[in-house]
Write a protein that holds these residues in place. Structure first.
Motif, PDB file in Angstrom:
ATOM      1  N   LEU A 115       0.784  -1.149  -0.071  1.00  0.00           N
ATOM      2  CA  LEU A 115       0.107  -0.017  -0.043  1.00  0.00           C
ATOM      3  C   LEU A 115       0.662   1.069  -0.062  1.00  0.00           C
ATOM      4  O   LEU A 115       0.541   2.327  -0.825  1.00  0.00           O
ATOM      5  CB  LEU A 115      -0.828  -0.044   1.286  1.00  0.00           C
ATOM      6  N   MET A 116       2.222   1.411   0.916  1.00  0.00           N
ATOM      7  CA  MET A 116       2.780   2.534   0.786  1.00  0.00           C
ATOM      8  C   MET A 116       3.540   2.651  -0.481  1.00  0.00           C
ATOM      9  O   MET A 116       3.845   3.859  -0.952  1.00  0.00           O
ATOM     10  CB  MET A 116       3.834   2.226   2.022  1.00  0.00           C
ATOM     11  N   SER A 117       4.119   1.497  -1.192  1.00  0.00           N
ATOM     12  CA  SER A 117       4.744   1.666  -2.590  1.00  0.00           C
ATOM     13  C   SER A 117       3.616   2.102  -3.541  1.00  0.00           C
ATOM     14  O   SER A 117       4.239   2.904  -4.411  1.00  0.00           O
ATOM     15  CB  SER A 117       5.300   0.271  -2.776  1.00  0.00           C
ATOM     16  N   LEU A 118       2.423   1.745  -3.301  1.00  0.00           N
ATOM     17  CA  LEU A 118       1.475   2.228  -4.338  1.00  0.00           C
ATOM     18  C   LEU A 118       1.265   3.804  -4.056  1.00  0.00           C
ATOM     19  O   LEU A 118       1.280   4.302  -5.316  1.00  0.00           O
ATOM     20  CB  LEU A 118       0.267   1.628  -4.119  1.00  0.00           C
ATOM     21  N   SER A 128      -3.080  10.916   2.910  1.00  0.00           N
ATOM     22  CA  SER A 128      -4.120  10.112   3.535  1.00  0.00           C
ATOM     23  C   SER A 128      -3.694   8.889   3.598  1.00  0.00           C
ATOM     24  O   SER A 128      -3.946   7.877   4.650  1.00  0.00           O
ATOM     25  CB  SER A 128      -5.707  10.478   3.046  1.00  0.00           C
ATOM     26  N   VAL A 129      -3.233   8.289   2.362  1.00  0.00           N
ATOM     27  CA  VAL A 129      -3.119   7.003   2.111  1.00  0.00           C
ATOM     28  C   VAL A 129      -1.707   6.594   2.804  1.00  0.00           C
ATOM     29  O   VAL A 129      -1.692   5.552   3.305  1.00  0.00           O
ATOM     30  CB  VAL A 129      -2.964   6.607   0.514  1.00  0.00           C
ATOM     31  N   VAL A 130      -0.846   7.407   2.955  1.00  0.00           N
ATOM     32  CA  VAL A 130       0.376   7.278   3.549  1.00  0.00           C
ATOM     33  C   VAL A 130       0.129   7.201   5.265  1.00  0.00           C
ATOM     34  O   VAL A 130       0.634   6.317   5.770  1.00  0.00           O
ATOM     35  CB  VAL A 130       1.487   8.355   3.500  1.00  0.00           C
ATOM     36  N   PHE A 131      -0.819   8.171   5.611  1.00  0.00           N
ATOM     37  CA  PHE A 131      -1.094   8.165   6.892  1.00  0.00           C
ATOM     38  C   PHE A 131      -1.725   6.828   7.369  1.00  0.00           C
ATOM     39  O   PHE A 131      -1.440   5.956   8.309  1.00  0.00           O
ATOM     40  CB  PHE A 131      -2.096   9.083   7.506  1.00  0.00           C
ATOM     41  N   ASN A 132      -2.862   6.283   6.338  1.00  0.00           N
ATOM     42  CA  ASN A 132      -3.416   5.091   6.753  1.00  0.00           C
ATOM     43  C   ASN A 132      -2.393   3.578   6.595  1.00  0.00           C
ATOM     44  O   ASN A 132      -2.237   3.111   7.689  1.00  0.00           O
ATOM     45  CB  ASN A 132      -4.509   4.581   5.524  1.00  0.00           C
ATOM     46  N   ALA A 133      -1.427   3.943   5.655  1.00  0.00           N
ATOM     47  CA  ALA A 133      -0.590   2.710   5.378  1.00  0.00           C
ATOM     48  C   ALA A 133       0.402   2.597   6.598  1.00  0.00           C
ATOM     49  O   ALA A 133       0.806   1.357   7.024  1.00  0.00           O
ATOM     50  CB  ALA A 133       0.105   3.083   4.083  1.00  0.00           C
ATOM     51  N   SER A 134       0.724   3.915   7.183  1.00  0.00           N
ATOM     52  CA  SER A 134       1.650   3.999   8.242  1.00  0.00           C
ATOM     53  C   SER A 134       1.090   3.502   9.652  1.00  0.00           C
ATOM     54  O   SER A 134       1.683   2.861  10.304  1.00  0.00           O
ATOM     55  CB  SER A 134       2.049   5.366   8.381  1.00  0.00           C
ATOM     56  N   MET A 135      -0.204   3.577   9.845  1.00  0.00           N
ATOM     57  CA  MET A 135      -0.903   3.069  10.933  1.00  0.00           C
ATOM     58  C   MET A 135      -1.073   1.406  10.888  1.00  0.00           C
ATOM     59  O   MET A 135      -1.236   0.605  11.867  1.00  0.00           O
ATOM     60  CB  MET A 135      -2.582   3.591  10.834  1.00  0.00           C
ATOM     61  N   LEU A 136      -1.050   1.002   9.634  1.00  0.00           N
ATOM     62  CA  LEU A 136      -1.016  -0.626   9.598  1.00  0.00           C
ATOM     63  C   LEU A 136       0.183  -1.286   9.871  1.00  0.00           C
ATOM     64  O   LEU A 136       0.170  -2.299  10.702  1.00  0.00           O
ATOM     65  CB  LEU A 136      -1.282  -0.719   8.086  1.00  0.00           C
ATOM     66  N   GLY A 188      -9.232  17.400  11.777  1.00  0.00           N
ATOM     67  CA  GLY A 188      -8.101  16.928  12.647  1.00  0.00           C
ATOM     68  C   GLY A 188      -8.953  15.759  13.413  1.00  0.00           C
ATOM     69  O   GLY A 188      -8.039  14.910  13.385  1.00  0.00           O
ATOM     70  N   ILE A 189      -9.589  15.958  14.061  1.00  0.00           N
ATOM     71  CA  ILE A 189     -10.445  15.122  15.141  1.00  0.00           C
ATOM     72  C   ILE A 189     -10.913  13.870  14.042  1.00  0.00           C
ATOM     73  O   ILE A 189     -10.670  12.665  14.737  1.00  0.00           O
ATOM     74  CB  ILE A 189     -11.826  15.767  15.742  1.00  0.00           C
ATOM     75  N   GLN A 190     -11.542  14.177  12.950  1.00  0.00           N
ATOM     76  CA  GLN A 190     -11.968  13.034  12.010  1.00  0.00           C
ATOM     77  C   GLN A 190     -10.905  12.016  11.738  1.00  0.00           C
ATOM     78  O   GLN A 190     -11.069  11.057  11.759  1.00  0.00           O
ATOM     79  CB  GLN A 190     -12.741  13.764  10.980  1.00  0.00           C
ATOM     80  N   ILE A 191      -9.919  12.728  11.206  1.00  0.00           N
ATOM     81  CA  ILE A 191      -8.659  11.822  10.627  1.00  0.00           C
ATOM     82  C   ILE A 191      -7.971  11.141  11.811  1.00  0.00           C
ATOM     83  O   ILE A 191      -7.620   9.975  11.753  1.00  0.00           O
ATOM     84  CB  ILE A 191      -7.738  12.737  10.008  1.00  0.00           C
ATOM     85  N   GLY A 192      -7.936  11.730  13.160  1.00  0.00           N
ATOM     86  CA  GLY A 192      -7.649  10.965  14.242  1.00  0.00           C
ATOM     87  C   GLY A 192      -8.291   9.666  14.759  1.00  0.00           C
ATOM     88  O   GLY A 192      -7.799   8.846  14.972  1.00  0.00           O
ATOM     89  N   LEU A 193      -9.809   9.950  14.708  1.00  0.00           N
ATOM     90  CA  LEU A 193     -10.518   8.941  15.067  1.00  0.00           C
ATOM     91  C   LEU A 193     -10.503   7.758  13.949  1.00  0.00           C
ATOM     92  O   LEU A 193     -10.599   6.512  14.340  1.00  0.00           O
ATOM     93  CB  LEU A 193     -11.969   9.235  15.220  1.00  0.00           C
ATOM     94  N   GLU A 194     -10.421   8.340  12.718  1.00  0.00           N
ATOM     95  CA  GLU A 194     -10.299   7.038  11.833  1.00  0.00           C
ATOM     96  C   GLU A 194      -9.010   6.472  11.659  1.00  0.00           C
ATOM     97  O   GLU A 194      -9.253   5.173  11.417  1.00  0.00           O
ATOM     98  CB  GLU A 194     -10.510   7.954  10.263  1.00  0.00           C
ATOM     99  N   SER A 236      -9.651   3.907  14.319  1.00  0.00           N
ATOM    100  CA  SER A 236     -10.493   2.807  14.244  1.00  0.00           C
ATOM    101  C   SER A 236      -9.896   1.842  13.081  1.00  0.00           C
ATOM    102  O   SER A 236      -9.835   0.872  13.165  1.00  0.00           O
ATOM    103  CB  SER A 236     -11.863   3.307  13.560  1.00  0.00           C
ATOM    104  N   LEU A 237      -8.944   2.399  12.092  1.00  0.00           N
ATOM    105  CA  LEU A 237      -8.441   1.724  11.271  1.00  0.00           C
ATOM    106  C   LEU A 237      -7.194   0.588  11.987  1.00  0.00           C
ATOM    107  O   LEU A 237      -7.176  -0.298  11.497  1.00  0.00           O
ATOM    108  CB  LEU A 237      -7.528   2.564  10.056  1.00  0.00           C
ATOM    109  N   PHE A 238      -6.611   1.276  12.967  1.00  0.00           N
ATOM    110  CA  PHE A 238      -5.555   0.561  13.532  1.00  0.00           C
ATOM    111  C   PHE A 238      -6.118  -0.708  14.116  1.00  0.00           C
ATOM    112  O   PHE A 238      -5.698  -1.872  14.201  1.00  0.00           O
ATOM    113  CB  PHE A 238      -5.002   1.306  14.733  1.00  0.00           C
ATOM    114  N   CYS A 239      -7.433  -0.307  14.938  1.00  0.00           N
ATOM    115  CA  CYS A 239      -7.902  -1.625  15.465  1.00  0.00           C
ATOM    116  C   CYS A 239      -8.698  -2.598  14.539  1.00  0.00           C
ATOM    117  O   CYS A 239      -8.631  -3.900  14.600  1.00  0.00           O
ATOM    118  CB  CYS A 239      -9.066  -1.340  16.530  1.00  0.00           C
ATOM    119  N   SER A 240      -9.113  -2.214  13.486  1.00  0.00           N
ATOM    120  CA  SER A 240      -9.755  -2.935  12.409  1.00  0.00           C
ATOM    121  C   SER A 240      -8.650  -3.869  11.704  1.00  0.00           C
ATOM    122  O   SER A 240      -9.006  -5.081  11.213  1.00  0.00           O
ATOM    123  CB  SER A 240     -10.666  -2.367  11.436  1.00  0.00           C
ATOM    124  N   CYS A 241      -7.574  -3.240  11.560  1.00  0.00           N
ATOM    125  CA  CYS A 241      -6.482  -3.954  11.009  1.00  0.00           C
ATOM    126  C   CYS A 241      -5.730  -5.042  11.791  1.00  0.00           C
ATOM    127  O   CYS A 241      -5.579  -6.174  11.478  1.00  0.00           O
ATOM    128  CB  CYS A 241      -5.170  -2.974  10.505  1.00  0.00           C
TER     129      CYS A 241
END
Length: 516
Positions: A224-227, A359-367, A410-416, A419-424
């Motif tokens: 995902l990060m390379s993409l 956004s994608v990098v943040f999500n991938a970094s959280m994984l 800011g709050i929204q992306i933090g909660l997201e 949540s992504l951390f837990c779902s992963c």
């Protein structure tokens, strides 16, 4: 990385055998599963290198699964000079001369084919077609992993089909051809994750099963990060180049590494190919050569074995058993909720108002920390307890993302991200958990069936994401509700932490009856 105590014990056993003939009677009493466990119970360099090779297809899978985040995105636009419009205007209500795309009109399929005013169904059709293909492939292609093709051949065949279809996607002329090729790509992709995970876990002992399975999760994160990196470097060019840059190296990898990967020895034994299985065990053994010869010489080689000609009949027989049907349905319910939430949040990052690349990098970094958590604690925590807590937490955080984060990015992306951390983490544990719930003879078929529930949930994610641009609850609200409710199905499945893998349905049933 091999376990030193195991090697010393086996060496001492071998020495004792030379001194006292009475100990020769100990080894033949070991079952086939116990013998395999002794041979590959540690973790050596050969197993590590094999794990890396088998994990790369999951990296490729991540790229092809989430490539639509960039290729199908709504590009930015701006008002033309002397035009009566503003950045908050609805471009569908403006004349074409009043606005222009901020970048090349070939940046995404939306701008190239003029889909900016198309319905949510049309915009989400390519991504949904990809997962619909996964659904079809899961019921038709994945089952061959238990019977004719085996784990290795199915893994590389699936990866090759997916990448070839992706290569052809770069030459699509309209949304319909594009969607059809995405469907074919999804059809090939269907067994990759489950097949890779099974091939990883069946070639190590039970002590390392959870940790080695986590390697595939890291590979997905890297994919995902390379993409995101490839998309960023290609941000001023056509979406077609994104497909070319990801598919061509992947096809080359599949062809080159196929000849260096070992098949699952457990599957080979189930097919009566004992000599091949012993050869594989010799190639991935984590014990000294002298101890290895001692154990492999005690494996009785069979010349013939009755093979199953109708895999669907075996699955039908499996579903007739109450314990098996309960496990399949519960794992499917869990997969449905986790699939809706985990993949939905990854696809829905464009709805949060942030830069899509960041956004994608943040999500991938959280994984990555989630995968590390899985790696460290997978053998310390119970499967059911950790899975339940992560599902409930992810659901609550995702719903709070809609309630508390509205108008506050800011709050929204933090909660997201939380949540992504837990779902992963839930997704990682669930993947390993399902491989442990079923015996070797039907493991690929049963886990693939469970994964179809994940795919079924993911089919609706692009549509929910598209609709969520207008009504927020239809995206992150639904994602959170789905994973929250699915966690309660864990009461129907047993704990598998530290349990040995069974080879046949009857063996699994007998083992469960003894435990009860």
């Amino acid at each position: 990385m091999a376990l030193p105590n195991l090697s010393e014990n086996l060496t001492e056993t071998h020495s004792a055998e030379q001194k006292t003939p009475e100990t020769k009677e100990v080894l033949p009493s070991l079952s086939l599963d116990e013998t395999i466990e002794q041979i590959i119970g540690g973790f050596g360099w050969s197993q590590f290198l094999q794990a890396l090779l088998v994990s790369v297809p999951t990296l490729i899978d991540a790229q092809q699964t989430f490539i639509s985040i960039f290729a199908d995105a709504h590009p930015k636009w701006h008002c033309n000079l002397n035009a009566t419009c503003n950045p908050k205007s609805n471009i569908c209500q403006l004349p074409k001369s009043a606005w222009s795309w901020a970048h090349s009109s070939h940046k995404t399929i939306i701008s190239e084919w003029g889909l900016e005013c198309a319905s949510s169904f049309i915009i989400g059709l390519p991504a949904s077609s990809f997962f619909l293909g996964c659904l079809i492939g899961g019921f038709t292609l994945a089952i061959f992993g238990d019977f004719w093709l085996g784990r290795k051949k199915l893994l590389y065949l699936s990866c090759l089909i997916m990448c070839l279809a992706s290569l052809l996607t770069a030459f699509s002329v309209n949304i319909w051809m594009y969607s059809a090729l995405r469907l074919i790509s999804g059809f090939g992709r269907a067994p990759i994750i489950s097949c890779s995970l099974i091939l990883l876990t069946e070639r190590v002992g039970k002590r390392w099963r959870g940790q080695i399975g986590s390697i595939g999760f890291f590979s997905c994160t890297v994919g995902l990060m390379s993409l995101s990196a490839i998309a960023y470097l290609n941000r001023g060019s056509s979406w077609r180049k994104l497909y070319l840059y990801t598919s061509i190296p992947s096809i080359s990898f599949c062809i080159m590494t196929y000849f260096f990967v070992y098949e699952s020895p457990r599957w080979l034994f189930m097919q009566g190919r004992d000599k091949e299985a012993v050869d594989v065990l010799r190639g991935i053994a984590s014990i000294p050569v002298n101890s290895l010869d001692l154990y492999t010489s005690n494996i009785p080689l069979r010349k013939e074995i009755s093979k199953v000609n109708n895999p669907y009949k075996v699955m039908k027989d499996l579903c007739k058993r109450g314990w098996a049907l309960k496990r399949i349905l519960a794992s499917m319910a869990l997969g449905l909720g986790i699939g809706v939430a985990f993949f939905g949040m990854l696809f829905g990052v464009g709805n949060l108002g942030f830069n899509i690349y960041l956004s994608v990098v943040f999500n991938a970094s959280m994984l990555m920390p989630s995968n590390l958590l899985s790696l460290v604690f997978i053998e310390r925590w119970n499967r059911r307890g950790s899975l339940f807590v992560s599902c409930i937490a992810s659901g609550i955080l995702s719903m709070l993302c809609v309630v508390l984060g509205r108008g506050r990015e800011g709050i929204q992306i933090g909660l997201e991200l939380a949540s992504l951390f837990c779902s992963c983490f839930a997704y990682n544990v669930w993947l390993i958990y399902t491989t442990e719930l079923f015996p070797t003879s039907v493991r690929s078929s049963a886990t693939s069936l469970a994964r179809q529930a994940v795919v079924l949930g993911t089919v609706f994610d692009p549509l929910l994401t598209s609709a969520g641009r207008r009504y927020e609850f239809l995206s992150f609200g639904i994602f959170g509700l789905a994973i929250f409710l699915c966690g309660f199905f864990l009461i129907f499945v047993p704990e598998t932490k530290g349990k040995a893998l069974c080879n046949t349905i009857d063996e699994q049933e007998q083992k469960d009856s003894i435990i009860v």
